[in-house]
Design a protein around this motif. Structure first.
Motif, PDB file in Angstrom:
ATOM      1  N   TRP A 200      -1.625  -9.707  -4.866  1.00  0.00           N
ATOM      2  CA  TRP A 200      -1.393  -9.890  -3.425  1.00  0.00           C
ATOM      3  C   TRP A 200      -0.613  -8.713  -2.838  1.00  0.00           C
ATOM      4  O   TRP A 200      -0.756  -8.417  -1.656  1.00  0.00           O
ATOM      5  CB  TRP A 200      -0.625 -11.196  -3.174  1.00  0.00           C
ATOM      6  N   ALA A 201       0.210  -8.047  -3.628  1.00  0.00           N
ATOM      7  CA  ALA A 201       0.913  -6.870  -3.127  1.00  0.00           C
ATOM      8  C   ALA A 201      -0.070  -5.761  -2.787  1.00  0.00           C
ATOM      9  O   ALA A 201       0.085  -5.048  -1.784  1.00  0.00           O
ATOM     10  CB  ALA A 201       1.929  -6.386  -4.166  1.00  0.00           C
ATOM     11  N   THR A 202      -1.085  -5.639  -3.613  1.00  0.00           N
ATOM     12  CA  THR A 202      -2.121  -4.639  -3.312  1.00  0.00           C
ATOM     13  C   THR A 202      -2.814  -4.969  -2.013  1.00  0.00           C
ATOM     14  O   THR A 202      -3.025  -4.105  -1.147  1.00  0.00           O
ATOM     15  CB  THR A 202      -3.130  -4.582  -4.464  1.00  0.00           C
ATOM     16  N   ARG A 203      -3.154  -6.254  -1.837  1.00  0.00           N
ATOM     17  CA  ARG A 203      -3.801  -6.665  -0.585  1.00  0.00           C
ATOM     18  C   ARG A 203      -2.862  -6.473   0.598  1.00  0.00           C
ATOM     19  O   ARG A 203      -3.304  -6.103   1.692  1.00  0.00           O
ATOM     20  CB  ARG A 203      -4.224  -8.120  -0.680  1.00  0.00           C
ATOM     21  N   ALA A 204      -1.552  -6.745   0.418  1.00  0.00           N
ATOM     22  CA  ALA A 204      -0.602  -6.585   1.518  1.00  0.00           C
ATOM     23  C   ALA A 204      -0.497  -5.121   1.932  1.00  0.00           C
ATOM     24  O   ALA A 204      -0.383  -4.802   3.125  1.00  0.00           O
ATOM     25  CB  ALA A 204       0.775  -7.111   1.103  1.00  0.00           C
TER      26      ALA A 204
ATOM     27  N   ALA B 256      -3.462  -4.433   4.016  1.00  0.00           N
ATOM     28  CA  ALA B 256      -3.324  -5.040   5.342  1.00  0.00           C
ATOM     29  C   ALA B 256      -2.333  -4.265   6.197  1.00  0.00           C
ATOM     30  O   ALA B 256      -2.503  -4.135   7.410  1.00  0.00           O
ATOM     31  CB  ALA B 256      -2.862  -6.498   5.205  1.00  0.00           C
ATOM     32  N   GLU B 257      -1.273  -3.720   5.592  1.00  0.00           N
ATOM     33  CA  GLU B 257      -0.293  -2.941   6.347  1.00  0.00           C
ATOM     34  C   GLU B 257      -0.933  -1.667   6.889  1.00  0.00           C
ATOM     35  O   GLU B 257      -0.670  -1.263   8.039  1.00  0.00           O
ATOM     36  CB  GLU B 257       0.901  -2.600   5.445  1.00  0.00           C
ATOM     37  N   GLU B 258      -1.770  -1.035   6.066  1.00  0.00           N
ATOM     38  CA  GLU B 258      -2.468   0.148   6.568  1.00  0.00           C
ATOM     39  C   GLU B 258      -3.378  -0.219   7.730  1.00  0.00           C
ATOM     40  O   GLU B 258      -3.433   0.504   8.741  1.00  0.00           O
ATOM     41  CB  GLU B 258      -3.285   0.777   5.440  1.00  0.00           C
ATOM     42  N   GLU B 259      -4.065  -1.370   7.649  1.00  0.00           N
ATOM     43  CA  GLU B 259      -4.949  -1.810   8.736  1.00  0.00           C
ATOM     44  C   GLU B 259      -4.121  -2.113   9.989  1.00  0.00           C
ATOM     45  O   GLU B 259      -4.516  -1.787  11.105  1.00  0.00           O
ATOM     46  CB  GLU B 259      -5.723  -3.046   8.282  1.00  0.00           C
ATOM     47  N   ARG B 260      -2.950  -2.770   9.819  1.00  0.00           N
ATOM     48  CA  ARG B 260      -2.103  -3.105  10.980  1.00  0.00           C
ATOM     49  C   ARG B 260      -1.607  -1.840  11.651  1.00  0.00           C
ATOM     50  O   ARG B 260      -1.555  -1.756  12.883  1.00  0.00           O
ATOM     51  CB  ARG B 260      -0.905  -3.947  10.522  1.00  0.00           C
TER      52      ARG B 260
END
Length: 733
Positions: A448-452, A455-459
């Motif tokens: 989930w850290a990888t996914r987060a 997601a932070e890059e997308e945000r």
């Protein structure tokens, strides 16, 4: 003429005679008061009987003196001197001596003997008085002294004084050993001198009066000695009782401190038996319909230390005394039968005596009973102080309760240690299981850290696009202003917008915008009223219903806007208060009238506790009205239908110069984790409603107004019951 004769003659003259009667009256009054106080302070002492008898004798003597004063007044008004008083004074003196002598003799019979003597004395006076009155009226120069009737009185007085004095000499009383005897011998000497040396030319008996003046100080000294003996005896009994109580307390304390001893209460029961004067005593605990004797103490117990159990159905009187409460006494005749005989034999007594039963009650719980056995001759002791055993039973019950709690605690500690061992074993098993689960969770966390991170890059990419869009909107919004500006203003800064304005300016712009919303809402509400009034046409039932809903929602919007403006004004400090002296009862009645529709709709009532003499407070009138309105409205919205809302105002002497207002609802209480956010503004708009709160926006307004008025507000909540909002406001100076 000798000194004694001169003194005796002086006692027969007018002023001296009056002074003599006053002295005798004061002496009798002193005897009466001293005896009464002794009897009151020593109710159980042997001196009580003598004190009560002396009080009766002195009181009757005072009544006799009052009769003499009354006769003197009658004689001075309507009769010649000496026609009524001389024989009456002899009769009153003889009656007074007899009563006082009866009070001093310990073995004297009941009061019938001095009463009979008094009747005989006044009967003789009745026979003599009429004859003497006729003689004195016929011959005013005739004097009563040395007449045959006077000599008869003196012989009677001599015999009475010698008899009482001789009795006191033969059987001296502890208190009146010498004073009583000497006083009556002084009276006898006065009567003897009056017989042999009567003074001529007088109606009175001066020698007897000298004897009276000698005897009364001696009698007063004896009564004072009686009072001292009673005080010393009471002090000794109190000291012995105090020592008994100390031994009893030490025994109970030792029982509480004892660890593992078989009979921890033996010392306490021994002290109790001595203090009460009993032959045996026993403490028992209830087990169903049985009384298990756990401790007993007595003189020569044949079965000391062995178990003893009383089946209460076999002892119905004991069972009734235990469950009836308070204590009771059983006479020997109430315990006849095989069961009663067996009970007393268990404590080493062949004859049945008096039994005192004290229920042992601690914290409202019946633990057992305390039995106290007295022999038959102790009946008078039971009737004197029945409360002593009851007071001791209360301490014994508390001690037994503490001992039971200690045993229960020891049992719980053993069980707790066993549970702790089981818990440690379970913890070890769980730790092994949790270690495996932690490894699995760590792998999941990494995924989930990888996914987060993705997601932070997308945000961040979307945030940059939003900033670009915002700059485009600002540029577009500023185009008309730049185009219409004059030439010399080309270098001027563009006007501030909502996004670029500083924080304080932006809140002002928002507040102005919200205030502008009130104008269209007022217009909409006005047109709605015109439609509802059918000024422009007839409405159908469905149309009217829709319009009423529209109006209700518009009024709600207006209220929300008004509350929002008020909150903003309180936050920026533009809301102005005009504090002054205000009677809160006026605001209270107005607010209750405003909330009447809400209260009726939910079936609520207001339980009011409001003293009439409350002083005024220093607060703004509108602010006080809004504080009460929002608190009561919140209580009405969250309380259960059909219940009562509490409204109470009070003063607290420990906190001067303030008044306390309490509003209590039945909303079920506020969760502990939500209590800190009850007064947070606009909380209702951003998160779900708080359980137990009906109007969070109103509560935030109430808090702001209370603090702006120099007061304090807080909430206390009991889960499952309700909440109490407390407001503290300063009093007007």
């Amino acid at each position: 003429m000798s000194f004694a004769q001169t003194l005796a003659r002086l006692l027969t003259e007018g002023p001296a005679s009056l002074f003599y009667h006053l002295l005798v009256g004061l002496a009798l009054e002193g005897l009466w008061l001293m005896a009464l106080e002794t009897a009151r302070r020593a109710p159980g002492a042997p001196e009580n009987r003598a004190a009560r008898r002396m009080a009766l004798a002195a009181g009757l003597g005072l009544i006799g003196r009052m009769a003499l004063f009354g006769a003197a007044f009658v004689e001075s008004q309507w009769l010649p001197p000496g026609t009524l008083l001389p024989p009456l004074e002899r009769a009153v003196d003889l009656a007074t001596w007899a009563w006082i002598g009866w009070a001093m003799i310990e073995e004297a019979p009941g009061f019938w003997l001095p009463a009979l003597h008094t009747l005989i004395a006044f009967g003789a006076y009745g026979l003599i008085a009429s004859n003497w009155m006729s003689l004195s009226l016929q011959d005013p120069s005739l004097f009563y002294a040395a007449t045959p009737s006077d000599r008869a009185w003196m012989l009677w007085a001599l015999g009475l004084a010698l008899g009482i004095g001789g009795w006191l000499l033969a059987r001296p009383s502890p208190a009146f050993r010498s004073s009583g005897m000497l006083g009556f011998f002084a009276l006898a000497l006065g009567a003897l001198l009056q017989l042999n040396m009567p003074l001529a030319g007088t109606h009175l008996a001066p020698w007897v009066r000298l004897g009276m003046l000698t005897a009364f100080p001696l009698w007063l000294a004896g009564t004072y000695r009686l009072a001292l003996q009673a005080v010393q005896r009471i002090s000794g009994e109190r000291e012995r009782a105090a020592e008994g109580w100390r031994a009893w307390s030490r025994g109970l304390l030792r029982a509480l401190q004892a660890q593992g001893e078989p009979n921890p209460l033996d010392e306490a029961l021994k002290a109790a038996r001595k203090l009460l004067g009993a032959r045996w005593t026993a403490a028992g605990l209830l087990q169903d319909d049985r009384l298990l004797i756990i401790a007993r103490e007595g003189e020569g117990l044949p079965q000391a230390g062995t178990d003893l159990t009383l089946s209460l159905p076999e002892y119905p009187q004991i069972e009734e005394a235990i469950f009836r409460r308070p204590s009771g006494f059983l006479a020997p005749e109430d315990q006849q039968g095989e069961a009663g005989q067996r009970l007393w034999q268990a404590f080493g007594m062949e004859t049945i005596g008096f039994l005192q039963i004290e229920p042992l009650v601690a914290q409202g719980r019946l633990l057992g009973a305390w039995l106290i056995g007295y022999p038959k001759e102790e009946k008078h002791r039971l009737s004197l102080d029945p409360g002593l055993g009851r007071q001791m039973a209360e301490l014994l019950a508390q001690t037994l309760s503490l001992l039971q709690e200690r045993e229960r605690k020891a049992t719980l500690e053993v069980a707790l240690m066993s549970l702790q061992q089981e818990h440690e074993e379970a913890v070890r098993r769980l730790e092994a299981q949790r270690a495996e689960e932690r490894q699995m969770l760590q792998r999941e966390i990494n995924r989930w850290a990888t996914r987060a991170a993705e997601a932070e890059e997308e945000r961040e990419r979307w945030r940059r696009r939003a900033e670009e869009l915002a700059r485009l909107i600002e540029a577009r919004a500023s185009l008309p202003v730049v185009a219409s500006a004059p030439e010399h203003g080309r270098n001027a800064s563009p006007p501030p917008t909502l996004a670029t304005a500083p924080e304080g300016h932006r809140e002002g712009l928002i507040l102005a915008l919200i205030q502008e919303l009130r104008t269209p809402l007022t217009a909409i509400l006005g047109y709605t009223d015109l439609l509802l009034g059918e000024a422009v046409g007839i409405l159908g039932a469905t149309q009217r219903q829709f319009l009423l809903r529209i109006k209700a929602n518009i009024e709600r919007m207006a209220g929300l806007i008004r509350e929002t403006i008020q909150i903003a004004a309180l936050e920026v400090g533009t809301f102005q208060l005009e504090p002054g002296a205000l009677n809160l009862a006026e605001v209270r009645d107005l607010v209750l009238q405003q909330l009447q529709p809400v209260l009726q709709e939910r079936g609520l009532r207001v339980a009011l506790e409001w003293p009439d003499d409350l002083p005024p407070v220093r607060v703004d009138r509108d602010a006080a009205q809004q504080i009460l309105y929002h608190l009561l409205n919140n209580a009405a919205l969250c309380s259960r239908p059909g219940t009562a809302i509490g409204l109470r105002a009070r003063l607290n002497p420990e906190v001067p110069r303030v008044i306390f207002l309490h509003v209590q609802d039945t909303g079920g209480g506020i969760p502990i984790e939500e209590a800190s956010r009850v007064f947070v503004p606009r909380y209702r708009a951003t998160t779900p409603l708080i359980s137990g709160v009906g109007d969070s926006i109103g509560l935030s307004i109430a808090r702001a107004l209370v603090e702006a008025s120099g007061g304090r507000i807080w909430v206390e909540s009991e889960p499952g019951t309700g909440s109490t909002f407390t407001v503290v406001l300063p009093l007007a100076s």
